[in-house]
Motif scaffolding. Structure first.
Motif, PDB file in Angstrom:
ATOM      1  N   GLN A  51      -2.391  12.480 -17.911  1.00 38.71           N
ATOM      2  CA  GLN A  51      -1.511  12.159 -16.785  1.00 38.71           C
ATOM      3  C   GLN A  51      -1.639  10.699 -16.359  1.00 38.71           C
ATOM      4  O   GLN A  51      -2.735  10.217 -16.049  1.00 38.71           O
ATOM      5  CB  GLN A  51      -1.813  13.045 -15.584  1.00 38.71           C
ATOM      6  N   LEU A  52      -0.509  10.016 -16.338  1.00 34.10           N
ATOM      7  CA  LEU A  52      -0.457   8.664 -15.787  1.00 34.10           C
ATOM      8  C   LEU A  52      -0.621   8.772 -14.277  1.00 34.10           C
ATOM      9  O   LEU A  52       0.137   9.481 -13.612  1.00 34.10           O
ATOM     10  CB  LEU A  52       0.880   8.005 -16.127  1.00 34.10           C
ATOM     11  N   THR A  53      -1.623   8.099 -13.728  1.00 35.35           N
ATOM     12  CA  THR A  53      -1.882   8.185 -12.295  1.00 35.35           C
ATOM     13  C   THR A  53      -1.605   6.880 -11.552  1.00 35.35           C
ATOM     14  O   THR A  53      -1.358   6.906 -10.351  1.00 35.35           O
ATOM     15  CB  THR A  53      -3.337   8.602 -12.015  1.00 35.35           C
ATOM     16  N   HIS A  54      -1.680   5.775 -12.256  1.00 29.28           N
ATOM     17  CA  HIS A  54      -1.487   4.474 -11.617  1.00 29.28           C
ATOM     18  C   HIS A  54      -0.731   3.537 -12.553  1.00 29.28           C
ATOM     19  O   HIS A  54      -1.029   3.468 -13.745  1.00 29.28           O
ATOM     20  CB  HIS A  54      -2.827   3.813 -11.279  1.00 29.28           C
ATOM     21  N   ALA A  55       0.227   2.838 -12.002  1.00 30.67           N
ATOM     22  CA  ALA A  55       0.945   1.778 -12.710  1.00 30.67           C
ATOM     23  C   ALA A  55       1.495   0.853 -11.627  1.00 30.67           C
ATOM     24  O   ALA A  55       2.557   1.101 -11.074  1.00 30.67           O
ATOM     25  CB  ALA A  55       2.058   2.336 -13.585  1.00 30.67           C
ATOM     26  N   LEU A  56       0.728  -0.180 -11.304  1.00 30.88           N
ATOM     27  CA  LEU A  56       1.096  -1.053 -10.203  1.00 30.88           C
ATOM     28  C   LEU A  56       0.446  -2.415 -10.337  1.00 30.88           C
ATOM     29  O   LEU A  56      -0.518  -2.584 -11.079  1.00 30.88           O
ATOM     30  CB  LEU A  56       0.687  -0.432  -8.863  1.00 30.88           C
ATOM     31  N   VAL A  57       0.986  -3.359  -9.602  1.00 26.81           N
ATOM     32  CA  VAL A  57       0.395  -4.693  -9.508  1.00 26.81           C
ATOM     33  C   VAL A  57      -0.465  -4.701  -8.254  1.00 26.81           C
ATOM     34  O   VAL A  57       0.061  -4.504  -7.147  1.00 26.81           O
ATOM     35  CB  VAL A  57       1.486  -5.781  -9.436  1.00 26.81           C
ATOM     36  N   PRO A  58      -1.785  -4.864  -8.402  1.00 26.00           N
ATOM     37  CA  PRO A  58      -2.646  -4.848  -7.221  1.00 26.00           C
ATOM     38  C   PRO A  58      -2.339  -6.025  -6.294  1.00 26.00           C
ATOM     39  O   PRO A  58      -2.142  -7.146  -6.755  1.00 26.00           O
ATOM     40  CB  PRO A  58      -4.059  -4.975  -7.787  1.00 26.00           C
ATOM     41  N   SER A  59      -2.311  -5.754  -5.000  1.00 25.44           N
ATOM     42  CA  SER A  59      -2.026  -6.821  -4.047  1.00 25.44           C
ATOM     43  C   SER A  59      -3.294  -7.551  -3.623  1.00 25.44           C
ATOM     44  O   SER A  59      -3.233  -8.712  -3.239  1.00 25.44           O
ATOM     45  CB  SER A  59      -1.308  -6.265  -2.813  1.00 25.44           C
ATOM     46  N   ARG A  60      -4.437  -6.875  -3.722  1.00 20.47           N
ATOM     47  CA  ARG A  60      -5.719  -7.513  -3.387  1.00 20.47           C
ATOM     48  C   ARG A  60      -6.603  -7.478  -4.619  1.00 20.47           C
ATOM     49  O   ARG A  60      -6.729  -6.443  -5.270  1.00 20.47           O
ATOM     50  CB  ARG A  60      -6.366  -6.807  -2.208  1.00 20.47           C
ATOM     51  N   LEU A  61      -7.227  -8.589  -4.925  1.00 18.87           N
ATOM     52  CA  LEU A  61      -7.956  -8.731  -6.181  1.00 18.87           C
ATOM     53  C   LEU A  61      -9.465  -8.714  -5.981  1.00 18.87           C
ATOM     54  O   LEU A  61     -10.191  -9.482  -6.591  1.00 18.87           O
ATOM     55  CB  LEU A  61      -7.535 -10.030  -6.884  1.00 18.87           C
ATOM     56  N   THR A  62      -9.946  -7.820  -5.147  1.00 17.64           N
ATOM     57  CA  THR A  62     -11.376  -7.693  -4.941  1.00 17.64           C
ATOM     58  C   THR A  62     -11.867  -6.392  -5.557  1.00 17.64           C
ATOM     59  O   THR A  62     -11.090  -5.447  -5.741  1.00 17.64           O
ATOM     60  CB  THR A  62     -11.729  -7.694  -3.441  1.00 17.64           C
ATOM     61  N   LEU A  63     -13.148  -6.335  -5.831  1.00 15.46           N
ATOM     62  CA  LEU A  63     -13.711  -5.129  -6.419  1.00 15.46           C
ATOM     63  C   LEU A  63     -13.517  -3.925  -5.498  1.00 15.46           C
ATOM     64  O   LEU A  63     -13.052  -2.880  -5.960  1.00 15.46           O
ATOM     65  CB  LEU A  63     -15.194  -5.351  -6.739  1.00 15.46           C
ATOM     66  N   PRO A  64     -13.808  -4.023  -4.194  1.00 11.48           N
ATOM     67  CA  PRO A  64     -13.570  -2.860  -3.330  1.00 11.48           C
ATOM     68  C   PRO A  64     -12.097  -2.440  -3.283  1.00 11.48           C
ATOM     69  O   PRO A  64     -11.792  -1.243  -3.256  1.00 11.48           O
ATOM     70  CB  PRO A  64     -14.046  -3.313  -1.945  1.00 11.48           C
ATOM     71  N   ALA A  65     -11.182  -3.398  -3.286  1.00 13.74           N
ATOM     72  CA  ALA A  65      -9.753  -3.065  -3.234  1.00 13.74           C
ATOM     73  C   ALA A  65      -9.315  -2.338  -4.499  1.00 13.74           C
ATOM     74  O   ALA A  65      -8.570  -1.348  -4.436  1.00 13.74           O
ATOM     75  CB  ALA A  65      -8.917  -4.328  -3.030  1.00 13.74           C
ATOM     76  N   LEU A  66      -9.775  -2.793  -5.670  1.00 11.73           N
ATOM     77  CA  LEU A  66      -9.415  -2.115  -6.922  1.00 11.73           C
ATOM     78  C   LEU A  66     -10.040  -0.728  -6.996  1.00 11.73           C
ATOM     79  O   LEU A  66      -9.391   0.236  -7.414  1.00 11.73           O
ATOM     80  CB  LEU A  66      -9.843  -2.939  -8.131  1.00 11.73           C
ATOM     81  N   ALA A  67     -11.296  -0.629  -6.600  1.00 13.82           N
ATOM     82  CA  ALA A  67     -11.960   0.672  -6.606  1.00 13.82           C
ATOM     83  C   ALA A  67     -11.218   1.643  -5.690  1.00 13.82           C
ATOM     84  O   ALA A  67     -11.017   2.808  -6.046  1.00 13.82           O
ATOM     85  CB  ALA A  67     -13.415   0.525  -6.178  1.00 13.82           C
ATOM     86  N   ASP A  68     -10.785   1.159  -4.530  1.00 14.13           N
ATOM     87  CA  ASP A  68     -10.029   1.995  -3.598  1.00 14.13           C
ATOM     88  C   ASP A  68      -8.695   2.436  -4.200  1.00 14.13           C
ATOM     89  O   ASP A  68      -8.299   3.593  -4.066  1.00 14.13           O
ATOM     90  CB  ASP A  68      -9.811   1.253  -2.281  1.00 14.13           C
ATOM     91  N   LEU A  69      -7.997   1.517  -4.865  1.00  7.16           N
ATOM     92  CA  LEU A  69      -6.727   1.885  -5.518  1.00  7.16           C
ATOM     93  C   LEU A  69      -6.922   3.034  -6.495  1.00  7.16           C
ATOM     94  O   LEU A  69      -6.118   3.960  -6.557  1.00  7.16           O
ATOM     95  CB  LEU A  69      -6.144   0.695  -6.266  1.00  7.16           C
ATOM     96  N   LEU A  70      -7.991   2.968  -7.265  1.00  6.65           N
ATOM     97  CA  LEU A  70      -8.216   3.977  -8.301  1.00  6.65           C
ATOM     98  C   LEU A  70      -8.666   5.315  -7.736  1.00  6.65           C
ATOM     99  O   LEU A  70      -8.619   6.325  -8.448  1.00  6.65           O
ATOM    100  CB  LEU A  70      -9.207   3.451  -9.336  1.00  6.65           C
ATOM    101  N   THR A  71      -9.083   5.361  -6.477  1.00  6.94           N
ATOM    102  CA  THR A  71      -9.429   6.641  -5.865  1.00  6.94           C
ATOM    103  C   THR A  71      -8.191   7.356  -5.333  1.00  6.94           C
ATOM    104  O   THR A  71      -8.242   8.551  -5.061  1.00  6.94           O
ATOM    105  CB  THR A  71     -10.439   6.478  -4.709  1.00  6.94           C
ATOM    106  N   GLN A  72      -7.096   6.635  -5.190  1.00  6.31           N
ATOM    107  CA  GLN A  72      -5.856   7.265  -4.741  1.00  6.31           C
ATOM    108  C   GLN A  72      -5.346   8.176  -5.854  1.00  6.31           C
ATOM    109  O   GLN A  72      -5.406   7.835  -7.027  1.00  6.31           O
ATOM    110  CB  GLN A  72      -4.818   6.208  -4.385  1.00  6.31           C
TER     111      GLN A  72
END
Length: 134
Positions: A90-111
């Protein structure tokens, strides 16, 4: 746990093996470090994320538009860098991250689901095919 980024040209067998596991997760960035400043900024953050959050069956890839053009079948996203993630098939994420920090990316992937780029080749299927790297 440290999970290094893999490359589809040199790690094809390892990638296919990992993706065939029932709990497989694939997380990748499509970018262009040669000319995209945002991509150059994101790459070390993404590498750190893979090292800090990667589990045994996780596969982390950085696909550069120039280095991996043939693998991507000349697919060019509307915007860069493009974060793509799969849980199993299942494709779960396909987006351009707006914030380029480790916590922001980790948070995106928990969605659970965040798909903002609809036109996307099935990269996972290509990585799992038997003959793509030959």
């Amino acid at each position: 746990m440290s999970t290094p980024l893999l490359d589809p040209w040199t790690d094809a067998a390892a990638i296919a093996t990992r993706l065939n596991a029932s709990s497989a997760r694939l997380t990748l960035i499509i970018g262009a470090t040669g000319w995209c400043e945002t991509c150059r900024t994101l790459k070390p953050v993404f590498e750190s994320l893979a090292a800090e959050h990667g589990e045994k069956n996780d596969t982390w890839l950085w696909l550069d538009l120039e280095d991996h053009a043939e693998f991507l079948d000349d697919f060019i996203p509307e915007n860069l860098p493009l974060l793509v993630s799969y849980r199993g098939a299942q494709l779960t994420h396909a987006l351009v991250p707006s914030r380029l920090t480790l916590p922001a990316l980790a948070d995106l992937l928990t969605q659970s689901l965040r798909i903002e780029q609809a036109a996307l080749p099935d990269i996972r299927a290509r990585l799992m095919s038997v003959d793509w790297a030959t």
